[in-house]
Design an enzyme around this catalytic site. Sequence first.
Site, PDB file in Angstrom:
ATOM      1  N   GLY A  11       0.817  -1.204   0.000  1.00  0.00           N
ATOM      2  CA  GLY A  11       0.000   0.000   0.000  1.00  0.00           C
ATOM      3  C   GLY A  11       0.852   1.256   0.000  1.00  0.00           C
ATOM      4  O   GLY A  11       1.873   1.316   0.689  1.00  0.00           O
ATOM      5  N   ARG A  72       1.177  -5.335  -5.948  1.00  0.00           N
ATOM      6  CA  ARG A  72       1.351  -6.600  -5.239  1.00  0.00           C
ATOM      7  C   ARG A  72       1.693  -7.673  -6.266  1.00  0.00           C
ATOM      8  O   ARG A  72       1.142  -7.682  -7.368  1.00  0.00           O
ATOM      9  CB  ARG A  72       0.081  -6.956  -4.467  1.00  0.00           C
ATOM     10  CG  ARG A  72      -0.324  -5.849  -3.484  1.00  0.00           C
ATOM     11  CD  ARG A  72      -1.470  -6.264  -2.587  1.00  0.00           C
ATOM     12  NE  ARG A  72      -1.980  -5.131  -1.822  1.00  0.00           N
ATOM     13  CZ  ARG A  72      -1.425  -4.656  -0.718  1.00  0.00           C
ATOM     14  NH1 ARG A  72      -0.338  -5.210  -0.242  1.00  0.00           N
ATOM     15  NH2 ARG A  72      -1.967  -3.630  -0.075  1.00  0.00           N
ATOM     16  N   ASP A 103       4.812  -4.847   6.147  1.00  0.00           N
ATOM     17  CA  ASP A 103       5.007  -6.236   6.543  1.00  0.00           C
ATOM     18  C   ASP A 103       5.191  -7.174   5.350  1.00  0.00           C
ATOM     19  O   ASP A 103       6.118  -7.989   5.319  1.00  0.00           O
ATOM     20  CB  ASP A 103       3.792  -6.683   7.375  1.00  0.00           C
ATOM     21  CG  ASP A 103       3.956  -8.066   7.954  1.00  0.00           C
ATOM     22  OD1 ASP A 103       4.641  -8.202   8.977  1.00  0.00           O
ATOM     23  OD2 ASP A 103       3.400  -9.027   7.376  1.00  0.00           O
ATOM     24  N   THR A 105       6.087  -6.450   2.280  1.00  0.00           N
ATOM     25  CA  THR A 105       7.321  -6.098   1.573  1.00  0.00           C
ATOM     26  C   THR A 105       8.526  -6.710   2.265  1.00  0.00           C
ATOM     27  O   THR A 105       9.412  -7.285   1.607  1.00  0.00           O
ATOM     28  CB  THR A 105       7.483  -4.567   1.523  1.00  0.00           C
ATOM     29  OG1 THR A 105       6.341  -4.005   0.892  1.00  0.00           O
ATOM     30  CG2 THR A 105       8.735  -4.169   0.773  1.00  0.00           C
ATOM     31  N   THR A 126       4.261   2.604   5.626  1.00  0.00           N
ATOM     32  CA  THR A 126       2.873   2.155   5.779  1.00  0.00           C
ATOM     33  C   THR A 126       2.153   3.097   6.719  1.00  0.00           C
ATOM     34  O   THR A 126       2.722   3.518   7.740  1.00  0.00           O
ATOM     35  CB  THR A 126       2.792   0.716   6.328  1.00  0.00           C
ATOM     36  OG1 THR A 126       1.439   0.430   6.722  1.00  0.00           O
ATOM     37  CG2 THR A 126       3.693   0.510   7.532  1.00  0.00           C
ATOM     38  N   ASP A 128      -0.190   2.319   8.645  1.00  0.00           N
ATOM     39  CA  ASP A 128      -0.743   1.577   9.787  1.00  0.00           C
ATOM     40  C   ASP A 128       0.081   1.693  11.070  1.00  0.00           C
ATOM     41  O   ASP A 128      -0.428   1.418  12.157  1.00  0.00           O
ATOM     42  CB  ASP A 128      -0.888   0.091   9.436  1.00  0.00           C
ATOM     43  CG  ASP A 128      -1.792  -0.138   8.245  1.00  0.00           C
ATOM     44  OD1 ASP A 128      -2.646   0.728   7.978  1.00  0.00           O
ATOM     45  OD2 ASP A 128      -1.643  -1.176   7.567  1.00  0.00           O
ATOM     46  N   ASP A 130       2.313  -0.269  12.170  1.00  0.00           N
ATOM     47  CA  ASP A 130       2.285  -1.587  12.821  1.00  0.00           C
ATOM     48  C   ASP A 130       3.599  -2.353  12.697  1.00  0.00           C
ATOM     49  O   ASP A 130       3.634  -3.567  12.919  1.00  0.00           O
ATOM     50  CB  ASP A 130       1.144  -2.429  12.240  1.00  0.00           C
ATOM     51  CG  ASP A 130       1.275  -2.636  10.738  1.00  0.00           C
ATOM     52  OD1 ASP A 130       2.119  -1.967  10.107  1.00  0.00           O
ATOM     53  OD2 ASP A 130       0.526  -3.460  10.185  1.00  0.00           O
ATOM     54  N   ARG A 172      -5.727  -1.653   9.176  1.00  0.00           N
ATOM     55  CA  ARG A 172      -5.676  -3.115   9.066  1.00  0.00           C
ATOM     56  C   ARG A 172      -5.897  -3.726  10.443  1.00  0.00           C
ATOM     57  O   ARG A 172      -6.962  -3.552  11.025  1.00  0.00           O
ATOM     58  CB  ARG A 172      -4.351  -3.567   8.426  1.00  0.00           C
ATOM     59  CG  ARG A 172      -4.407  -4.931   7.788  1.00  0.00           C
ATOM     60  CD  ARG A 172      -3.133  -5.276   7.045  1.00  0.00           C
ATOM     61  NE  ARG A 172      -1.950  -5.224   7.875  1.00  0.00           N
ATOM     62  CZ  ARG A 172      -0.776  -5.719   7.511  1.00  0.00           C
ATOM     63  NH1 ARG A 172      -0.626  -6.282   6.334  1.00  0.00           N
ATOM     64  NH2 ARG A 172       0.262  -5.636   8.321  1.00  0.00           N
ATOM     65  N   LYS A 213     -24.153  15.295  27.053  1.00  0.00           N
ATOM     66  CA  LYS A 213     -23.703  15.579  25.696  1.00  0.00           C
ATOM     67  C   LYS A 213     -24.820  15.290  24.702  1.00  0.00           C
ATOM     68  O   LYS A 213     -25.482  14.254  24.781  1.00  0.00           O
ATOM     69  CB  LYS A 213     -22.471  14.741  25.345  1.00  0.00           C
ATOM     70  CG  LYS A 213     -21.242  15.058  26.192  1.00  0.00           C
ATOM     71  CD  LYS A 213     -20.037  14.264  25.740  1.00  0.00           C
ATOM     72  CE  LYS A 213     -18.805  14.613  26.567  1.00  0.00           C
ATOM     73  NZ  LYS A 213     -17.606  13.874  26.106  1.00  0.00           N
ATOM     74  N   GLU A 222     -10.737  -0.312  11.476  1.00  0.00           N
ATOM     75  CA  GLU A 222     -11.353  -1.256  10.546  1.00  0.00           C
ATOM     76  C   GLU A 222     -11.161  -2.722  10.950  1.00  0.00           C
ATOM     77  O   GLU A 222     -11.950  -3.581  10.559  1.00  0.00           O
ATOM     78  CB  GLU A 222     -10.796  -1.053   9.136  1.00  0.00           C
ATOM     79  CG  GLU A 222      -9.297  -1.313   9.012  1.00  0.00           C
ATOM     80  CD  GLU A 222      -8.780  -1.069   7.603  1.00  0.00           C
ATOM     81  OE1 GLU A 222      -9.606  -0.886   6.686  1.00  0.00           O
ATOM     82  OE2 GLU A 222      -7.542  -1.066   7.420  1.00  0.00           O
TER      83      GLU A 222
END
Length: 324
Positions: A11, A72, A103, A105, A126, A128, A130, A172, A213, A222
Amino acid sequence: MKKIAVFTSGGDAPGMNACIRAVVRTSIFHGLEIYGINYGYDGMINGNIKRMHSYSVSNIIQRGGTILKSARSEEFRTPEGRKKAYDKLQEFGIEGIVAIGGDGTFTGAKTFFEEYGIPTIGCPGTIDNDIYGTDYTIGFDTAVNTALEAIDKIRDTAAAHDRIFFIEVMGRDSGYIAVESGIGGGAEFVMVPETKTDISKVVKSLKNLRKSKSSSIIVVAEGDEEGGGEEIMQKVEEKLKDSDKEFKVTTLGHIQRGGSPTARDRVLASRCGMAAVEGLLHGEKNCMAGVVNGDVVYTPFADCIGKTKPLNEDHLRLIEILSI
C-alpha cells in the site's frame, strides 16, 4: 558496492517519495549508481528498472503516492518468480536493495535475501504504524492528520443535529490511527483490534452521556473484532431502539493514504532513506532502518515481521478519562 536499487511495494503511504528522494541523493553523494524499480516486486521480475539521477527526484518531496508506483506480486511469492527477479537484478549489476513498504514487503525481502543473499535494507512505509523496530512509520502522521480533519468536520454536523457518528478509520489489524485521531478529535469512544470491544458497555455509556452531551463521536478501527463502523453502529442501534438520537456512519477509506505528507513524515522518510543507503555501505543487511527514541536503529526483518507493536497504554487511558 557500486550499484543499488530502490523500490516501493504494498500500500502507498504519504512520504514514500521523500524516502525515494533521500535514497537517490544519498547514493549519489556516496558515489553509487542508483536504480529505481517500478511496480515493486513485479517490476523486479519484469526488468522494469531504470537508472536514477538527482534530477529524477526533484520536486517530489511534497507529493503523496510513489513515483516508482506500487503493486502486489503473486508471482514473487513463488520460487520461480524470485529466480526471475534475481536474474534481472544480475543483468543490471545490482548489489544492494532498499525496499520501502510494510510487513508484506519485508516478508518478501527476507525470503529473497535468504535465497540469493543480496543485501537488503527496508524503510517502514505504511500508514498503519504496525511495524516493530520504529516508533513511527512513514505515512502514519499524515494519515492521522487526514483522519483528524475529517473527524473535526463530522463533529460539527453531529453537534448541529444531535447525532451519534461512528467513524471508521484504516489501520488493518492495528489501532494506532484510531487511537491518535480519536484523542486529537476528542472522541467519546475508540474501538481497536488490540482491546476487546464491549458493546453493552458502549451502550450503557452512551445512555449516561445523553445527560451531558447532545452528540458523540465513536472512532472504529477497521480491524476491530466486532466489525467495521457499519456493523458496530447496527449493534449499538439495536440496543438503543428507544433512543431519540440519530445514528450515522462514515468510512474514511483511502483518503487516509493520499495527500501531501506532513513535515514529520518528510523528515522521518528522509532519515530512513539515508540510513538505508549508509547501512548497506556499512555492511547492514536483511534488516529495516527505523527511528526509535530519536535514534536510527537497524532491526532484523525477522523481528519486524514476527514481533507485535503494542499500543501505548497511556493513550488508551487518556481516551477513557477525557471522554467523561
